[in-house]
Write an enzyme that holds these catalytic residues in place. Sequence first.
Site, PDB file in Angstrom:
ATOM      1  N   LEU A 245      -3.285 -10.569   4.712  1.00 55.72           N
ATOM      2  CA  LEU A 245      -2.620 -10.531   3.413  1.00 55.72           C
ATOM      3  C   LEU A 245      -3.369 -11.372   2.375  1.00 55.72           C
ATOM      4  O   LEU A 245      -3.767 -12.501   2.661  1.00 55.72           O
ATOM      5  CB  LEU A 245      -1.196 -11.085   3.590  1.00 55.72           C
ATOM      6  CG  LEU A 245      -0.165 -10.538   2.612  1.00 55.72           C
ATOM      7  CD1 LEU A 245       0.046  -9.051   2.807  1.00 55.72           C
ATOM      8  CD2 LEU A 245       1.131 -11.301   2.753  1.00 55.72           C
ATOM      9  N   ASP A 246      -3.539 -10.841   1.174  1.00 55.16           N
ATOM     10  CA  ASP A 246      -4.185 -11.548   0.056  1.00 55.16           C
ATOM     11  C   ASP A 246      -5.649 -11.891   0.323  1.00 55.16           C
ATOM     12  O   ASP A 246      -6.231 -12.717  -0.383  1.00 55.16           O
ATOM     13  CB  ASP A 246      -3.440 -12.848  -0.310  1.00 55.16           C
ATOM     14  CG  ASP A 246      -2.003 -12.598  -0.700  1.00 55.16           C
ATOM     15  OD1 ASP A 246      -1.681 -11.451  -1.048  1.00 55.16           O
ATOM     16  OD2 ASP A 246      -1.203 -13.543  -0.665  1.00 55.16           O
ATOM     17  N   GLU A 247      -6.240 -11.281   1.353  1.00 59.06           N
ATOM     18  CA  GLU A 247      -7.629 -11.619   1.694  1.00 59.06           C
ATOM     19  C   GLU A 247      -8.581 -10.442   1.530  1.00 59.06           C
ATOM     20  O   GLU A 247      -9.763 -10.565   1.782  1.00 59.06           O
ATOM     21  CB  GLU A 247      -7.703 -12.129   3.146  1.00 59.06           C
ATOM     22  CG  GLU A 247      -6.990 -13.434   3.407  1.00 59.06           C
ATOM     23  CD  GLU A 247      -7.689 -14.629   2.764  1.00 59.06           C
ATOM     24  OE1 GLU A 247      -8.913 -14.559   2.578  1.00 59.06           O
ATOM     25  OE2 GLU A 247      -7.006 -15.600   2.413  1.00 59.06           O
TER      26      GLU A 247
END
EC number: 3.5.1.10
Lengths: 301, 301, 301, 301
Positions: A245-247
């Site tokens: 997530l968010d990467e």
Amino acid sequence: MTIVETPMAARGADLDPLRDQAVLLVQGQDRPGLVRAVSTTLAEHRANIISLDQYTDHANGGRFFQRAVFRLEGLDVARSALEESLRVALGEGFGLTWRLSALATPKRVAILASTSDHCLLDLLWRQRRGEIPMTVPMVISNHSVVADDVRFLGIPFFHVPSSGPDKAAAEDRIVELLADNVDVVVLARYMQILSGDFLARVGVPVINIHHSFLPAFIGAGPYRKAKERGVKLIGATAHYATEDLDEGPIIEQDVVRVTHADTAADLQRRGADVERAVLARAVTWHCEDRVMRHGRETVVL
Amino acid sequence: MTIVETPMAARGADLDPLRDQAVLLVQGQDRPGLVRAVSTTLAEHRANIISLDQYTDHANGGRFFQRAVFRLEGLDVARSALEESLRVALGEGFGLTWRLSALATPKRVAILASTSDHCLLDLLWRQRRGEIPMTVPMVISNHSVVADDVRFLGIPFFHVPSSGPDKAAAEDRIVELLADNVDVVVLARYMQILSGDFLARVGVPVINIHHSFLPAFIGAGPYRKAKERGVKLIGATAHYATEDLDEGPIIEQDVVRVTHADTAADLQRRGADVERAVLARAVTWHCEDRVMRHGRETVVL
Amino acid sequence: MTIVETPMAARGADLDPLRDQAVLLVQGQDRPGLVRAVSTTLAEHRANIISLDQYTDHANGGRFFQRAVFRLEGLDVARSALEESLRVALGEGFGLTWRLSALATPKRVAILASTSDHCLLDLLWRQRRGEIPMTVPMVISNHSVVADDVRFLGIPFFHVPSSGPDKAAAEDRIVELLADNVDVVVLARYMQILSGDFLARVGVPVINIHHSFLPAFIGAGPYRKAKERGVKLIGATAHYATEDLDEGPIIEQDVVRVTHADTAADLQRRGADVERAVLARAVTWHCEDRVMRHGRETVVL
Amino acid sequence: MTIVETPMAARGADLDPLRDQAVLLVQGQDRPGLVRAVSTTLAEHRANIISLDQYTDHANGGRFFQRAVFRLEGLDVARSALEESLRVALGEGFGLTWRLSALATPKRVAILASTSDHCLLDLLWRQRRGEIPMTVPMVISNHSVVADDVRFLGIPFFHVPSSGPDKAAAEDRIVELLADNVDVVVLARYMQILSGDFLARVGVPVINIHHSFLPAFIGAGPYRKAKERGVKLIGATAHYATEDLDEGPIIEQDVVRVTHADTAADLQRRGADVERAVLARAVTWHCEDRVMRHGRETVVL
């Protein structure tokens, strides 16, 4: 006196000239002769290069990225022969990966949303104006508040509730709806975390908009965290969704200035403007075949 | 605890790798096969293309602009043979104009200034840091207030007064100083209008910085005019100087936000920051051979 | 033809009109009647308010922040009586904290630097131009590379080496140099971590510039980390230094756009431009008495 | 896992707290004691000032501009007494002009549009979200293409054709529709030139959006002119409409970067984003009573 306004680029009228144009994306290990190989193959098929951007990440033997837009009279007919030549010249000859897209064929984009409408409506409005080379075969939401707006614009809307225990079932339902119908999925402030399994099964790129200037304020509540930290700028980040997530690889980011006088709600409101702008640019570039992924980075040509 | 700072890119150390690199700029009428012609010629001389940007201003038969950076082992020795091949392939074959520059050879830039030091010192400081691929063989001014600063930085300074009747004599003196010594002239807030005759005689490109967002506030006193008009942004414009004052091809522009509370002096102060930033970018791009002129426009690749 | 350039606001000439002007900063618990109390006290002393900004962080009983610029004929003579009135009216009456500064008295700013010169020289150049209401009584560095530049500008330079075991001794030496000589300390890319004890002993505000858009890329090597993460913008943050590294109240931030083609060295170079701009704004606002600290935030009026 | 999204600032819910808040705008010749007069009058009526911004355009006797937001328990009942006190204290005492607006009463905004929908729909969407303190009692257009969109949003639409000879009749019809129904008129890319007589008769402020960075590219076809001039930024300007076309006081401006590769149609498309953003900010500030006109300038507090 009447001012005659030039109507906004009626892309419908532009589709004809676009008919014989295509984009070729190429990526692989850099070696001498790659540009020649591409341009020679195109020239042999009588394609005229309109624009070409090439980037290599090291002067000596790095990774090679190229985007070429060309025009080829009778593209529809000539395409399969050209692809065969490219397969031999680029794939067999140099071990490159490549992808050819006809410019006249818009990408099919499914949009997933929740209750916020700013990213969703901005994309649909740009699609209607002809600004983004895409069609939107469906909008899916875990809420139904945006249903009327979506259907007013003539686009099918599917309500797929997704709470706690239903999550797996909801993902199944979404995969079913998307299968073979779309080329890319856009999460326009879709407030559900999708499983890695979902991303694997959906089989097409998924673009997400995160409401912060990543990697600052990872996770939930970025505007609240930004207020607490007292930052002077807030931002938004469009990236390809990955299991982490968010990467995922960042496609586009932007910021807007805020002050001490802005409340967390003000940040959210001002942030919404940046979110929709950043997502629209990311989706446009993706649909124009400008974005290539390489590890955690994107190359935008 | 000591933090070890990576020293700013010591370009001195980079010059070695740059030794075998060159830029090729090509411009002309677009025709099928141009990219192949360039890339084939380069490949035949065993040059490896590091980056290539090509732009055509119309899909069907417009004007073709291309910038290619390549690496060629032993460039110094191989250069004349390559140039001969380019002359035949591009010049004779396609009627294209082209220019080849070795990346390891910095441009020789003369700077003309008056009493304001912001653009001048910013350029000299960037040159010292190795940010712009240029040397500065001389600074010329119609005043002497900047002389000490310039000489402290190890750069020759020439005072060429220029008032009313002396104007022609001053231009003669400047042409004499510049002759064969420089590749480009930068007017860093040089507050004298140069004659068309001067521009012709000087024989190299001349870059000027105008303290407004052209074409707004053409002529003298742009900050005063901006204050009177109540604009909310002020700007600066770097352009090639032509005989038509303020009408030359624009290389770069930028703006900064101002408010009702800013006085004309504040505008001048804030504008100075934009001026130096815009001029530095324009000079950098010119020295990196990124700018091509075409009529009243520039193509920056 | 000669263009007469208006010389940049010669602040020296402005000091006379500034002689009778002062800034009053007030902070405390909001209560009805505060603005009246301030304006009445000023009016009773025949001070004319030139500008006034007031901000309360909640509509009902929040924290009150106010900045007033006023003009008082014969300020030097009248000041102590005015301060006594303010002490009674604001301090005793409302429990507010306040600070009065004469505009004609520039702040005394010590600058600490290491090997990078971009922030240091930009501040010194702005000081010489009269852009920031400050004097610079000394520059201190743990290296000596910037010594000549500093002394050429007529400013005392002190070399205080600081490696491993010497760290405490170096801090002692710096405290000794600063004591009673400065109103604020600016860390212009000073690459040593200062101890909490140092910050306590130095007794004046310390402003630091961090080379990232905090809170992204906290700690060392932000440009390298930014490159690895593939961000599309890089930034800089000016903040008050506190014992918690990179956690002090943020004064100003800004960003600049980068692309996949920028190397880590390019990011560092482009970042340097943002760093110096952000630090200059933060130092200017501090010296103009515009910044009030409140917990982890700043209010900039 | 479900992410609970904080719904966008439900301004409906905020209206209650806004009920007792008001904005006071004051303008006039600066004289000592003005801030005290305002704050004393407000304090006598037990109003608590939440924020106050004051600006004087010269340190010695310039023009005074002030915006104060205050909270007064039972504003509806207390308002007329407060206004009487202000009339005496500010009007009679100091010759100031002033205006009081209750924050809970949104401005009534009529929007005039033609065929372009970007500014119109953005304003209507922001109104629906509760971002701008306004209601939209009607949209008027000389075309009918936007009728369905407007009515879908529940807003009355009036088609008032306006070609050659009908122009005066059309203006009569529009004045008739607007009379007593609106507080401000917004020209959201309304492609008819309104007569000075119309502006006089309509009797409320009229805000226009011009599709260039004024004063550059005054008149028709700014994007075409911008393309021809080869600018590197394009902009938009929101201003109060006056009889002198494109000369009214500027409220807000912004720009966006373009390149040589952007066609005139691309400029138009990218400009549309700036136009809607600039107009939305201008309308918001006007509806929040932040904008004061003074000659050809605006003061935005």
